[in-house]
Write an enzyme that holds these catalytic residues in place. Structure first.
Site, PDB file in Angstrom:
ATOM      1  N   CYS A 121     -24.486  -5.332  11.753  1.00  0.00           N
ATOM      2  CA  CYS A 121     -25.076  -6.209  10.735  1.00  0.00           C
ATOM      3  C   CYS A 121     -26.459  -5.684  10.364  1.00  0.00           C
ATOM      4  CB  CYS A 121     -25.167  -7.633  11.267  1.00  0.00           C
ATOM      5  SG  CYS A 121     -25.809  -8.759  10.044  1.00  0.00           S
TER       6      CYS A 121
ATOM      7  N   CYS B 168      -9.027  11.794 -27.626  1.00  0.00           N
ATOM      8  CA  CYS B 168     -10.304  11.095 -27.529  1.00  0.00           C
ATOM      9  C   CYS B 168     -11.463  12.074 -27.438  1.00  0.00           C
ATOM     10  CB  CYS B 168     -10.320  10.153 -26.337  1.00  0.00           C
ATOM     11  SG  CYS B 168     -10.310  10.998 -24.746  1.00  0.00           S
TER      12      CYS B 168
END
Ligand SMILES: Cc1cc2nc3c(=O)[nH]c(=O)nc-3n(C[C@H](O)[C@H](O)[C@H](O)COP(=O)(O)OP(=O)(O)OC[C@H]3O[C@@H](n4cnc5c(N)ncnc54)[C@H](O)[C@@H]3O)c2cc1C
Ligand SMILES: Cc1cc2nc3c(=O)[nH]c(=O)nc-3n(C[C@H](O)[C@H](O)[C@H](O)COP(=O)(O)O)c2cc1C
Ligand code: SF4
Lengths: 434, 452
Positions: free
Chosen positions: A138, A349
């Site tokens: 943590c 494209c």
């Protein structure tokens, strides 16, 4: 049908999908429903000493999104459980009793003192839990109190605490690692040296997800201030995969069981973690985004893929890709590939053109009628065009067979394998061992 | 007495009162902010994008879509207005399926283009709602330019001239400015009095004086304008309409579609507008579709559009045709009117002959049929009426060279009244804008400088 059942350091579960220690595994109410939905196991939300911690009372999460607000990364500043130890233990016992076939692992985080660990372990053992996971990961809040990532960043502490635990309990010990470190192999080696049965990784990554440009506060903002949180979700998967692979192929830790965590969102992510050496996976953000039901797609997807490939057990998949992870210096420099554009699939494209022309090797030609073709004499095979093309499989990189002319270098592609270690341009080149 | 679609003859109020509001409101709801971002995300930001080329005003479409996607709709609007000051109207009326969206690579890939028109509306609505004008005029040049016609061509020209620092007087014969934006475009495309709101917003740049109710050729002559102003721009559109040239053209209840549409556009209460039970529209263009669809929306029971050639030759796009048929309009092709039949001086039916077409041209066949009609709308094309003397024509329209220069010195023209380009709002805007730049260059001697 593939057998998805899993045996991770002796902890059995009907499938390799566990919920990671986090809000989804925070209480009996959730865990029962998670098991009903199909999760193979849980790592209970990290327990600590009484008096229990206090969380912020404002927002705990920040996020980044993709198209249509698809959640790509989640950041949290939550601490470990904020409920009394006794309540958690009672609930763990009740759930394990009712779901004996599911894995029940309890995550723990107490101060770095032998007494503290020796006191809590028997209490956990008494619940009938299958194992413990040491939360050395943590990165926020708890680390400021000398726990979590503060321990995970010091290999000596990891080894020490792992040893205390192994000495005190019969339960398998999994060490959960923090990614907030430069070389993940050191903490993994320390866990092994301390006698841990396995490592699990990654916990969350230090992060600030965004800044509110009106208030100039980082998000999530607590009364105008923010603190770094822990990042998880799809965005962290590549980082987690690399760390898992580092441990799986390190001579000192090779073979040590790994529980893979970090961005597992679909069956495919899970299969990739398994392939890189994990015995199972843990999931947090996907469940927090879509609810417990996502596991059903993970189960059916992994099972279908294993059937297609002819894998009969999870163990057979585990580690399959590890031998193919290597160092850059050993990559084959005789391998030459060129981009190929499938004109029938091309939608014109021009993204490949812009990318290659502006930022790569000027290797794509554009005709007045928007036909895009690769100039083999310029293409270095970098793959950028493939990655920016919006049509899957429209552009592919095709290897040239040995003997064909590479128009870019003017030389024929050499057969066999040759890497940087022996390359003439490498001042430190070594002649390959005869 | 309340009327219904089946009330014989011509009658107003065929529908329930509130049906009209729905029928003439926005055809499509505008995109909400989230929808816009999702729609914007589909754009691939193509290199040298085909949609830009397909837009007569060459708006940088990928750029404005990316600006929407990153939450800066006002910047997106700036990108649009830089090229097309009537970007708000164009977003509503452009046949995008044949312009930008028709060229979108996703149309080729999946038959589903990026919703460019809707996104353009999202951006322009957003900036216009802020009610500030995004452009600042250049230092005054002291030059005065007359613009005749306050339609899209004239307005685009006037705005660009004002931007460059010139003073502009715009003259228009009609009561309200906007040209066909105000009097022609289908109601449901420009709902909410958009044409007038847009003109007011456009004029807020300053430097443009609007004089309505002044007609060139009546209150004004071109010679006067040439004397009084440094340059003249003609954007007079096509005021004349083509007649059928068949028996009965002048019967009661035989109207020009454009007049009907103009009346419709100006009617604040659509329930007061009379419409036939059997409406017949002759023609195959956008005007025909708009007259037919709006007759249906007013409550006509049967509306039929008859066009003399095949569907593929119709001026109205596939999309417009589908819109007409889905509203309940019947489209008949390959037939041409030969006679209008009357009862008591009022139209009663129209007789058509089937047409035959081969390489040598189109002929009427022998076989005929009749369609009952108590109201006929002619929509077989508009034409230039009373072009000022001295202007060289190209065909039936004013001939211009690049930059919109006519054969008369100091006189430019653009929009529907000139030859070249499709008769579309967006084309008129492009031509008005380009003429303004050419006028500016001519007046400021920029061309000469550049030539040196
Ligand atoms: C019914 C209908 C529907 C249409 N729908 C669409 C659509 O959906 N999408 C699209 O892109 N296009 C559409 N068009 C075409 C579009 O409206 C025109 O191409 C466009 O308005 C042309 O602009 P303009 O400025 O050249 O002319 P106009 O808009 O016709 O403006 C000309 C202006 O000049 C004024 N004027 C004329 N003669 C004089 C004079 N002698 N003195 C002073 N003023 C004068 C007129 O009053 C008018 O205001 C439609 C046209 C019609 C008729
Ligand atoms: C809100 C939240 C709280 C968490 N709390 C804990 C915790 O108490 N103990 C722990 O070991 N990990 C905790 N984690 C980390 C997760 O267990 C997991 O390692 C991480 O989220 C990466 O996995 P994911 O990408 O699937 O979310 C938490 C994560 C989140 C999002
Ligand atoms: S692979 Fe790289 S160098 Fe080759 S064409 Fe594609 S972008 Fe250019």
């Amino acid at each position: 049908m593939a057998d998805l059942s899993s045996d991770f350091v002796g902890i059995k579960s009907p499938n390799p999908f566990w919920l990671a220690s986090a809000p989804p595994t925070d209480k009996e109410y959730n865990v029962r429903r998670a098991f009903d939905a199909g999760w193979g196991g849980v790592v209970w939300k990290t327990l600590g000493q009484d008096p229990h911690v206090v969380n912020v009372n404002g927002p705990r999460y920040g996020a980044i999104w993709g198209a249509d607000r698809r959640l790509l990364g989640l950041n949290n500043i939550e601490l470990i459980t904020d409920r009394p130890l006794e309540v958690n233990l009672r609930e763990i016992k009740a759930v394990k009793r009712d779901y004996p076939d599911r894995a029940m692992v309890v995550s723990l985080m107490v101060p770095c003192e032998e007494q503290a660990w020796k006191e809590i372990l028997p209490l956990v053992e008494a619940t009938g839990a299958d194992g413990i996971e040491l939360n050395f990961g943590c990165p926020h809040g708890m680390s400021e109190r000398g726990m979590g990532a503060a321990v995970g960043q010091v290999p000596e502490y990891i080894e020490m605490v792992a040893r205390w635990c192994k000495q005190t309990t019969r339960m398998p010990v999994i060490v959960k690692l923090t990614p907030n470190i430069t070389d993940i192999r050191y903490p993994a080696r320390a866990a092994k040296a301390g006698g841990a049965d396995a490592v699990s990784l990654i916990n969350t990554i230090n992060s600030i997800t965004s800044v509110n440009l009106d208030t100039m506060s980082p998000e999530p903002s607590i009364d105008g201030k923010g603190s770094h949180g822990g990042f998880c979700g799809p965005a962290v998967k590549p980082i987690a995969l690399n760390m898992v692979a580092e441990i799986a192929r390190d001579a000192e830790t090779a073979g040590m069981p790994i529980s893979g965590i970090g961005g597992v969102t679909t069956w495919r992510d899970a299969a990739e973690f398994l392939a890189l050496g994990c015995g199972n996976v843990q999931v947090c953000t996907a469940a927090m985004t879509y609810g417990f039901k996502v596991v059903q797609e993970m189960i059916s997807g992994l099972s279908e893929w294993m059937d297609q490939k002819g894998y009969v057990s999870v163990a057979e998949v585990s580690g399959r890709a590890v031998p193919n992870v290597t160092d850059w210096q050993y990559l084959n420099l005789n391998y030459v590939a060129k981009a190929r554009i499938d004109q029938a699939a091309c939608i014109k494209c021009g993204r490949c053109y812009a990318a290659c022309e502006d930022t790569s090797h000027q290797a794509i030609a554009m005709s007045p009628t928007r036909v895009f073709t690769v100039k083999d004499d310029e293409c270095v095979g970098c793959n950028l065009c493939v990655n920016v093309c919006p049509v899957e499989d429209c552009i592919t990189l095709e290897p040239l067979s040995a003997g064909t002319l590479d128009e870019r270098t003017g030389e024929a592609v050499k057969p066999g394998y040759a890497n940087w270690t022996s390359h003439p341009n490498n001042p430190a080149s070594t002649t390959a061992a005869e | 007495m309340a009327h219904s679609p089946t009330t014989p003859g011509i009658a107003a109020g065929r529908l329930a009162k509130d049906a009209y509001r729905g029928n003439f409101a926005d055809l499509y709801a505008p995109l909400g902010p989230h929808e816009a971002i999702v729609a914007a995300d589909r754009c691939y930001f193509c290199h040298d994008a085909p949609c830009i080329t397909a837009c007569p005003t060459e708006i940088d479409i990928p750029l404005f879509i990316r600006q929407i996607q990153t939450g800066t709709a006002d910047a997106a609007a700036r990108t649009i207005f830089d090229q097309n000051i009537l970007g708000g109207m164009c977003a509503r009326v452009c046949p995008t399926e044949t312009l930008c969206e028709g060229a979108c690579v996703r149309e080729a890939a999946e038959g589903k283009p990026v919703q460019i028109g809707q996104l353009q509306r999202f951006a322009t609505d957003s900036l216009m709602a802020a009610d500030t004008h995004p452009f600042v005029r250049a230092t005054p040049t002291g030059r005065q330019i007359a613009v005749v016609g306050a339609g899209p061509a004239g307005l685009a020209c006037a705005h660009r001239l004002a931007l460059r620092g010139h003073d502009v007087v715009v003259f228009d014969a009609r009561k309200k400015p906007g040209g066909l934006n105000e009097y022609g475009i289908a109601t449901y495309k420009a709902a909410g009095n958009f044409a007038q709101r847009e003109v007011a917003w456009l004029l807020s740049i300053g430097g443009i004086t609007l004089r309505t109710g002044v007609r060139l050729g009546r209150e004004l002559s071109l010679a006067e304008l040439q004397d009084d102003f440094d340059a003249v721009f003609l954007g007079v559109g096509l005021a004349g309409v083509n007649g059928l040239q068949i028996e009965g053209d002048d019967y009661d209840n035989v109207h020009d579609a454009v007049d009907f549409i103009a009346r419709l556009r100006q009617a604040t209460d659509k329930s007061k507008l009379p419409v036939g039970r059997h409406v017949l529209v002759i023609g195959g263009g956008m005007t025909a579709v708009d007259a037919a669809v709006q007759s249906k929306l007013l409550g006509a029971e049967h509306v039929t559009m008859v066009y003399r050639r095949g569907r593929d030759r119709m001026g109205a796009s596939d999309y417009e045709q589908t819109h007409a048929t889905s509203t309940g309009v019947r489209i008949i092709t390959g037939a041409s009117p030969v006679r209008i039949l009357a009862r008591d001086g009022k139209v009663d039916a129209v007789e058509f002959a089937y047409t035959e077409e081969d390489r040598s041209g189109m002929r009427l066949g022998d076989e005929t049929f009749c369609i009952p009609a108590d109201q006929v709308f002619k929509a077989i094309g508009q034409r230039l009426d009373d072009a000022p003397a001295g202007l060289t024509l190209d065909g039936a329209k004013i001939g211009v060279s690049a930059g919109g220069r006519t054969s008369l010195p100091g006189v430019w023209a653009g929009g529907d009244c000139v030859s070249g380009g499709e008769d579309l709002t967006v084309t008129a805007v492009a031509q008005g804008r380009d003429a303004a730049e050419d006028i500016h260059a001519a007046l400021m001697g920029l061309n000469a400088l550049a030539a040196e």
